[in-house]
Design a protein around this motif. Structure first.
Motif, mmCIF file in Angstrom:
data_model
loop_
_atom_site.group_PDB
_atom_site.id
_atom_site.type_symbol
_atom_site.label_atom_id
_atom_site.label_comp_id
_atom_site.label_asym_id
_atom_site.label_seq_id
_atom_site.Cartn_x
_atom_site.Cartn_y
_atom_site.Cartn_z
ATOM 1 N N PRO A 38 0.831 -1.212 0.000
ATOM 2 C CA PRO A 38 0.000 0.000 0.000
ATOM 3 C C PRO A 38 0.867 1.263 0.000
ATOM 4 O O PRO A 38 1.807 1.400 0.775
ATOM 5 C CB PRO A 38 -0.787 -0.108 1.304
ATOM 6 N N GLY A 39 0.554 2.176 -0.942
ATOM 7 C CA GLY A 39 1.269 3.443 -1.023
ATOM 8 C C GLY A 39 2.631 3.347 -1.687
ATOM 9 O O GLY A 39 3.337 4.343 -1.795
ATOM 10 N N GLY A 40 3.021 2.163 -2.150
ATOM 11 C CA GLY A 40 4.327 1.992 -2.783
ATOM 12 C C GLY A 40 4.341 2.478 -4.224
ATOM 13 O O GLY A 40 3.307 2.766 -4.820
ATOM 14 N N ASP A 41 5.546 2.572 -4.773
ATOM 15 C CA ASP A 41 5.692 3.025 -6.155
ATOM 16 C C ASP A 41 5.424 1.876 -7.138
ATOM 17 O O ASP A 41 5.876 0.759 -6.924
ATOM 18 C CB ASP A 41 7.105 3.559 -6.409
ATOM 19 N N PRO A 42 4.733 2.179 -8.228
ATOM 20 C CA PRO A 42 4.496 1.166 -9.261
ATOM 21 C C PRO A 42 5.709 1.054 -10.189
ATOM 22 O O PRO A 42 6.752 1.669 -9.950
ATOM 23 C CB PRO A 42 3.290 1.732 -10.011
ATOM 24 N N TYR A 43 5.546 0.294 -11.254
ATOM 25 C CA TYR A 43 6.594 0.171 -12.270
ATOM 26 C C TYR A 43 6.912 1.554 -12.832
ATOM 27 O O TYR A 43 6.016 2.357 -13.083
ATOM 28 C CB TYR A 43 6.121 -0.749 -13.400
ATOM 29 N N ARG A 44 8.182 1.823 -13.024
ATOM 30 C CA ARG A 44 8.614 3.092 -13.607
ATOM 31 C C ARG A 44 9.138 2.835 -15.020
ATOM 32 O O ARG A 44 9.948 1.945 -15.224
ATOM 33 C CB ARG A 44 9.691 3.752 -12.750
ATOM 34 N N ARG A 45 8.641 3.606 -15.955
ATOM 35 C CA ARG A 45 9.041 3.495 -17.369
ATOM 36 C C ARG A 45 10.547 3.623 -17.522
ATOM 37 O O ARG A 45 11.187 4.417 -16.843
ATOM 38 C CB ARG A 45 8.346 4.597 -18.165
ATOM 39 N N ARG A 46 11.097 2.819 -18.427
ATOM 40 C CA ARG A 46 12.533 2.875 -18.708
ATOM 41 C C ARG A 46 12.750 3.350 -20.141
ATOM 42 O O ARG A 46 11.945 3.065 -21.024
ATOM 43 C CB ARG A 46 13.164 1.501 -18.499
ATOM 44 N N ASN A 70 15.566 5.221 -15.811
ATOM 45 C CA ASN A 70 14.163 5.346 -15.442
ATOM 46 C C ASN A 70 13.649 6.721 -15.836
ATOM 47 O O ASN A 70 14.351 7.717 -15.677
ATOM 48 C CB ASN A 70 13.981 5.148 -13.938
ATOM 49 N N ASP A 71 12.435 6.763 -16.345
ATOM 50 C CA ASP A 71 11.775 8.020 -16.691
ATOM 51 C C ASP A 71 11.376 8.706 -15.388
ATOM 52 O O ASP A 71 10.757 8.099 -14.517
ATOM 53 C CB ASP A 71 10.550 7.721 -17.545
ATOM 54 N N LYS A 72 11.722 9.962 -15.257
ATOM 55 C CA LYS A 72 11.470 10.695 -14.013
ATOM 56 C C LYS A 72 10.084 11.340 -13.939
ATOM 57 O O LYS A 72 9.772 12.013 -12.966
ATOM 58 C CB LYS A 72 12.528 11.792 -13.835
ATOM 59 N N SER A 73 9.251 11.140 -14.967
ATOM 60 C CA SER A 73 7.933 11.771 -14.941
ATOM 61 C C SER A 73 7.075 11.202 -13.800
ATOM 62 O O SER A 73 7.312 10.107 -13.306
ATOM 63 C CB SER A 73 7.222 11.591 -16.284
ATOM 64 N N GLY A 90 -6.725 6.301 -0.107
ATOM 65 C CA GLY A 90 -7.472 5.541 -1.092
ATOM 66 C C GLY A 90 -6.971 5.684 -2.530
ATOM 67 O O GLY A 90 -7.632 5.232 -3.462
ATOM 68 N N TYR A 91 -5.809 6.306 -2.710
ATOM 69 C CA TYR A 91 -5.277 6.498 -4.058
ATOM 70 C C TYR A 91 -4.233 5.428 -4.404
ATOM 71 O O TYR A 91 -3.423 5.046 -3.560
ATOM 72 C CB TYR A 91 -4.636 7.874 -4.197
ATOM 73 N N VAL A 92 -4.288 4.981 -5.640
ATOM 74 C CA VAL A 92 -3.324 4.008 -6.148
ATOM 75 C C VAL A 92 -2.459 4.715 -7.189
ATOM 76 O O VAL A 92 -2.981 5.392 -8.078
ATOM 77 C CB VAL A 92 -4.034 2.805 -6.805
ATOM 78 N N LEU A 93 -1.160 4.582 -7.049
ATOM 79 C CA LEU A 93 -0.252 5.152 -8.041
ATOM 80 C C LEU A 93 -0.157 4.196 -9.227
ATOM 81 O O LEU A 93 0.082 3.012 -9.061
ATOM 82 C CB LEU A 93 1.139 5.373 -7.444
ATOM 83 N N LYS A 94 -0.341 4.741 -10.424
ATOM 84 C CA LYS A 94 -0.260 3.964 -11.662
ATOM 85 C C LYS A 94 1.063 4.275 -12.352
ATOM 86 O O LYS A 94 1.596 5.375 -12.240
ATOM 87 C CB LYS A 94 -1.420 4.320 -12.600
ATOM 88 N N PRO A 95 1.602 3.323 -13.105
ATOM 89 C CA PRO A 95 2.876 3.542 -13.802
ATOM 90 C C PRO A 95 2.827 4.745 -14.748
ATOM 91 O O PRO A 95 1.766 5.116 -15.246
ATOM 92 C CB PRO A 95 3.084 2.258 -14.594
ATOM 93 N N ASN A 96 4.006 5.315 -14.987
ATOM 94 C CA ASN A 96 4.111 6.472 -15.881
ATOM 95 C C ASN A 96 4.322 6.024 -17.331
ATOM 96 O O ASN A 96 5.040 6.656 -18.093
ATOM 97 C CB ASN A 96 5.234 7.402 -15.429
#
Length: 135
Positions: A38-46, A70-73, A90-96
């Motif tokens: 919970p609250g962790g970072d998702p996959y980051r674009r490379r 890694n893309d910094k966006s 209640g928010y989910v972080l989605k990949p960039n």
């Protein structure tokens, strides 16, 4: 330019574009991968970047991988309070990763790959014609 030099240049381009397509495929495969916690970072674009480099054996320029970074966006936030990866709000972080951008990048990499293949075929064809003329 001799055959060995032209083939070396095109081969380095093939290797570079092949790596670029693998990185893009990884991005597309993980465009929906969210964090396990919970609250962790998702996959980051490379993103793969390249540099021109002189091949000392042939004297020709070639392409080498400079880095895969890694893309910094920023990630996008989606309100999904019941999701296991949701933070305390209640928010989910989605990949960039934007599938449309990745698809366009993949098409460009494929075209570059094909151009290098065509250059190899042209060099081979010219060599065969030269041999035929010498007969």
């Amino acid at each position: 330019m001799d055959l060995k030099t032209s083939l070396g240049i095109s081969a380095s381009g093939l290797r570079a574009q092949s790596l670029r397509m693998r990185v893009i495929a990884e991005n597309l495969a993980n465009q929906d991968s969210v964090s396990d916690t919970p609250g962790g970072d998702p996959y980051r674009r490379r993103v793969a970047s390249f540099k021109a480099e002189i091949d000392r054996s042939t004297g020709g320029m070639g392409v080498k991988v400079k880095s895969i970074e890694n893309d910094k966006s920023d990630f996008t936030k989606v309100y999904q309070p019941g999701h296991p990866a949701a933070d305390k709000d209640g928010y989910v972080l989605k990949p960039n990763v934007n599938g449309l951008i990745e698809t366009a990048d993949m098409k460009a990499a494929q075209r570059s790959y094909e151009a290098n293949l065509n250059a190899i075929e042209a060099a081979k064809s010219l060599t065969m014609r030269t041999i035929d003329l010498l007969k």
